[in-house]
Design a protein around this motif. Sequence first.
Motif, PDB file in Angstrom:
ATOM      1  N   ALA A 138     157.029  21.044 -19.079  1.00  0.00           N
ATOM      2  CA  ALA A 138     156.015  22.111 -19.055  1.00  0.00           C
ATOM      3  C   ALA A 138     156.629  23.494 -19.220  1.00  0.00           C
ATOM      4  CB  ALA A 138     155.234  22.045 -17.747  1.00  0.00           C
ATOM      5  N   ARG A 139     155.972  24.320 -20.010  1.00  0.00           N
ATOM      6  CA  ARG A 139     156.322  25.727 -20.156  1.00  0.00           C
ATOM      7  C   ARG A 139     155.087  26.528 -19.776  1.00  0.00           C
ATOM      8  NH1 ARG A 139     160.341  23.199 -20.384  1.00  0.00           N
ATOM      9  NH2 ARG A 139     162.076  23.382 -21.870  1.00  0.00           N
ATOM     10  N   GLY A 140     155.270  27.684 -19.115  1.00  0.00           N
ATOM     11  CA  GLY A 140     154.095  28.400 -18.646  1.00  0.00           C
ATOM     12  C   GLY A 140     154.327  29.867 -18.415  1.00  0.00           C
ATOM     13  N   GLU A 141     154.375  30.259 -17.115  1.00  0.00           N
ATOM     14  CA  GLU A 141     154.341  31.672 -16.759  1.00  0.00           C
ATOM     15  C   GLU A 141     155.496  32.484 -17.343  1.00  0.00           C
ATOM     16  OE1 GLU A 141     156.199  29.301 -13.375  1.00  0.00           O
ATOM     17  OE2 GLU A 141     154.475  29.107 -14.681  1.00  0.00           O
ATOM     18  N   PHE A 142     156.701  31.918 -17.375  1.00  0.00           N
ATOM     19  CA  PHE A 142     157.843  32.690 -17.863  1.00  0.00           C
ATOM     20  C   PHE A 142     157.732  32.951 -19.365  1.00  0.00           C
ATOM     21  CE2 PHE A 142     162.396  32.810 -19.298  1.00  0.00           C
ATOM     22  CZ  PHE A 142     162.627  34.095 -18.840  1.00  0.00           C
ATOM     23  N   ALA A 143     157.256  31.956 -20.105  1.00  0.00           N
ATOM     24  CA  ALA A 143     157.057  32.145 -21.549  1.00  0.00           C
ATOM     25  C   ALA A 143     156.054  33.262 -21.819  1.00  0.00           C
ATOM     26  CB  ALA A 143     156.586  30.839 -22.194  1.00  0.00           C
ATOM     27  N   LEU A 144     155.014  33.343 -20.987  1.00  0.00           N
ATOM     28  CA  LEU A 144     153.999  34.373 -21.178  1.00  0.00           C
ATOM     29  C   LEU A 144     154.523  35.756 -20.786  1.00  0.00           C
ATOM     30  CD1 LEU A 144     150.829  32.472 -19.966  1.00  0.00           C
ATOM     31  CD2 LEU A 144     151.795  32.638 -22.253  1.00  0.00           C
ATOM     32  N   ILE A 145     155.412  35.798 -19.788  1.00  0.00           N
ATOM     33  CA  ILE A 145     156.068  37.058 -19.435  1.00  0.00           C
ATOM     34  C   ILE A 145     156.850  37.580 -20.642  1.00  0.00           C
ATOM     35  CG2 ILE A 145     157.919  38.070 -18.028  1.00  0.00           C
ATOM     36  CD1 ILE A 145     157.030  36.129 -15.788  1.00  0.00           C
ATOM     37  N   LEU A 146     157.570  36.683 -21.298  1.00  0.00           N
ATOM     38  CA  LEU A 146     158.348  37.068 -22.484  1.00  0.00           C
ATOM     39  C   LEU A 146     157.438  37.513 -23.623  1.00  0.00           C
ATOM     40  CD1 LEU A 146     161.126  34.332 -22.507  1.00  0.00           C
ATOM     41  CD2 LEU A 146     161.429  36.759 -22.059  1.00  0.00           C
ATOM     42  N   ALA A 147     156.290  36.830 -23.758  1.00  0.00           N
ATOM     43  CA  ALA A 147     155.342  37.229 -24.802  1.00  0.00           C
ATOM     44  C   ALA A 147     154.830  38.638 -24.546  1.00  0.00           C
ATOM     45  CB  ALA A 147     154.170  36.242 -24.837  1.00  0.00           C
ATOM     46  N   THR A 148     154.554  38.965 -23.291  1.00  0.00           N
ATOM     47  CA  THR A 148     154.086  40.304 -22.934  1.00  0.00           C
ATOM     48  C   THR A 148     155.158  41.345 -23.232  1.00  0.00           C
ATOM     49  OG1 THR A 148     152.726  39.334 -21.163  1.00  0.00           O
ATOM     50  CG2 THR A 148     153.155  41.703 -21.056  1.00  0.00           C
ATOM     51  N   MET A 149     156.414  41.043 -22.877  1.00  0.00           N
ATOM     52  CA  MET A 149     157.518  41.961 -23.149  1.00  0.00           C
ATOM     53  C   MET A 149     157.721  42.154 -24.646  1.00  0.00           C
ATOM     54  SD  MET A 149     160.266  40.648 -20.286  1.00  0.00           S
ATOM     55  CE  MET A 149     161.585  41.701 -20.910  1.00  0.00           C
ATOM     56  N   ALA A 150     157.608  41.064 -25.404  1.00  0.00           N
ATOM     57  CA  ALA A 150     157.809  41.134 -26.850  1.00  0.00           C
ATOM     58  C   ALA A 150     156.726  41.986 -27.513  1.00  0.00           C
ATOM     59  CB  ALA A 150     157.817  39.728 -27.450  1.00  0.00           C
ATOM     60  N   ALA A 151     155.479  41.826 -27.044  1.00  0.00           N
ATOM     61  CA  ALA A 151     154.378  42.616 -27.607  1.00  0.00           C
ATOM     62  C   ALA A 151     154.572  44.103 -27.296  1.00  0.00           C
ATOM     63  CB  ALA A 151     153.050  42.125 -27.039  1.00  0.00           C
ATOM     64  N   ALA A 152     155.007  44.403 -26.066  1.00  0.00           N
ATOM     65  CA  ALA A 152     155.237  45.801 -25.682  1.00  0.00           C
ATOM     66  C   ALA A 152     156.376  46.422 -26.484  1.00  0.00           C
ATOM     67  CB  ALA A 152     155.542  45.886 -24.187  1.00  0.00           C
ATOM     68  N   ALA A 153     157.352  45.596 -26.889  1.00  0.00           N
ATOM     69  CA  ALA A 153     158.499  46.093 -27.649  1.00  0.00           C
ATOM     70  C   ALA A 153     158.211  46.174 -29.144  1.00  0.00           C
ATOM     71  CB  ALA A 153     159.708  45.189 -27.407  1.00  0.00           C
ATOM     72  N   GLY A 154     157.020  45.729 -29.565  1.00  0.00           N
ATOM     73  CA  GLY A 154     156.647  45.802 -30.971  1.00  0.00           C
ATOM     74  C   GLY A 154     157.353  44.785 -31.848  1.00  0.00           C
ATOM     75  N   LEU A 155     157.697  43.623 -31.297  1.00  0.00           N
ATOM     76  CA  LEU A 155     158.356  42.584 -32.091  1.00  0.00           C
ATOM     77  C   LEU A 155     157.347  41.885 -32.988  1.00  0.00           C
ATOM     78  CD1 LEU A 155     160.868  40.988 -29.539  1.00  0.00           C
ATOM     79  CD2 LEU A 155     161.150  42.979 -31.006  1.00  0.00           C
ATOM     80  N   ASP A 156     157.814  40.929 -33.769  1.00  0.00           N
ATOM     81  CA  ASP A 156     157.002  40.223 -34.751  1.00  0.00           C
ATOM     82  C   ASP A 156     155.669  39.764 -34.138  1.00  0.00           C
ATOM     83  OD1 ASP A 156     156.001  38.044 -36.519  1.00  0.00           O
ATOM     84  OD2 ASP A 156     157.886  38.394 -37.562  1.00  0.00           O
ATOM     85  N   LYS A 157     154.578  40.091 -34.807  1.00  0.00           N
ATOM     86  CA  LYS A 157     153.238  39.782 -34.286  1.00  0.00           C
ATOM     87  C   LYS A 157     152.958  38.285 -34.210  1.00  0.00           C
ATOM     88  CE  LYS A 157     151.101  44.139 -35.700  1.00  0.00           C
ATOM     89  NZ  LYS A 157     150.030  44.790 -36.493  1.00  0.00           N
ATOM     90  N   ARG A 158     153.772  37.487 -34.888  1.00  0.00           N
ATOM     91  CA  ARG A 158     153.562  36.042 -34.827  1.00  0.00           C
ATOM     92  C   ARG A 158     154.032  35.444 -33.503  1.00  0.00           C
ATOM     93  NH1 ARG A 158     156.483  34.831 -40.511  1.00  0.00           N
ATOM     94  NH2 ARG A 158     157.735  36.550 -39.670  1.00  0.00           N
ATOM     95  N   LEU A 159     154.827  36.212 -32.736  1.00  0.00           N
ATOM     96  CA  LEU A 159     155.350  35.687 -31.482  1.00  0.00           C
ATOM     97  C   LEU A 159     154.251  35.345 -30.487  1.00  0.00           C
ATOM     98  CD1 LEU A 159     158.577  37.705 -30.538  1.00  0.00           C
ATOM     99  CD2 LEU A 159     158.360  35.239 -30.872  1.00  0.00           C
TER     100      LEU A 159
END
Length: 407
Positions: A325-346
């Motif tokens: 199972a993958r869950g909360e930590f992956a979503l934390i990274l997704a939030t950080m990636a979006a805030a940093a303006g990384l690839d929108k496909r992430l």
Amino acid sequence: MGGAFLAAAVLARLGGRIGLPTIPLFILAGILLGPHTPGYTLLSNPHDLEMLSALGLVLLLFYLGLEFHLDDLKTGGRKMAIAGGTYLVLNVGAGLGFGFALGWGTSEALVLAGVLGISSSAIVTKILVDLKRIGNPETRPILGIIVVEDVFLALYLAALQPILSGADSLSAMLVDGGKAFGFLLLLALAARFGTKIIGKLMNTKDDELLVISFLGAAVFVAGVSEMFGVADAIGAFMVGLMLGSTASGERILKLVHPLRDAFGAIFFFAFGLSIDPGDLPSVFWPVVAAVVLTLAMNVAAGLAASRVYDFGTQATANIATTLVARGEFALILATMAAAAGLDKRLSPFIAGYVLLLAVLAPLAAGRSHWLVRILPGPRGGKDDSGDGSGGGGKDGDKDQQQVPVSV
């Protein structure tokens, strides 16, 4: 906000009847009621829940810090370190290689290394409890791997934050990294040597004052952490680590639990609001490839852990399927990636990946005996757990008194 709570609750209740974990259902509620899905839109701007979502993230990591104890690292000893280290090398290494293979960028590859590499402690714990495996012999190495992942998580986020902040040069990145690690070291020293002083400051018989005190400490240190380039979630984790070792630790754990559940649900719901289902088809094949890779790496990690602990094939299958199972930590990274303006496909990739594995993991764990048929090795080991459906006889009852429910 009330609609978000109710929508998440209704969908989670329906999913609970067929044994699905709550995290993917909270995300699904956000997707269905978000601005990108036809029909009724509860919130047209996901940023309306931004502060509440951030509070949910802080409380999730604060709670994890409360449950984590430095003594846990000493209990499992060498075997736990080997099993956990092997798991991280296989899964984080595979995630990093997968990220580079996608060609989305170096920062994106570093994010994907964590997304594919770290299990969801919340879902893993829920699976162990729901399947009545707390007393099984293989539960101890499963929880040991989670402990090692928690240590890696803190170091990984601290190292990743300066990279995502977009330093202009190598020297600037080194300065940002040094500042972040310096602050993290200060928090670690406070957790190691300042427990008595912190315990006295927090000590009160009044639950109301205690709640206000630990919430203030967690949120304040999370905010200061961001100023020093450390992820706010890690600041909250370190505060939880400090308070968990004080005399008030058990009371804080009980008092924060409903707050964690409530605002954690808002965090997952808000993430769902930001997902456009129309983007999911564009990342369908990368998601499928990532899921297959994760399943393969977990089987390999299960075999390695079983060799360390001399388990048979059923225990190997239980380890491999429970940790998928993958869950909360992956979503934390997704939030950080979006805030940093990384690839929108992430974001759609991580959403699809988490949703798929969060649903598959409990189903696979409940049918781990299917995996036994194709695993190499003896069909029984000195500590094998039978058919994987329950507690494992007298030995299982004995272990059930010793193994903590969650880490």
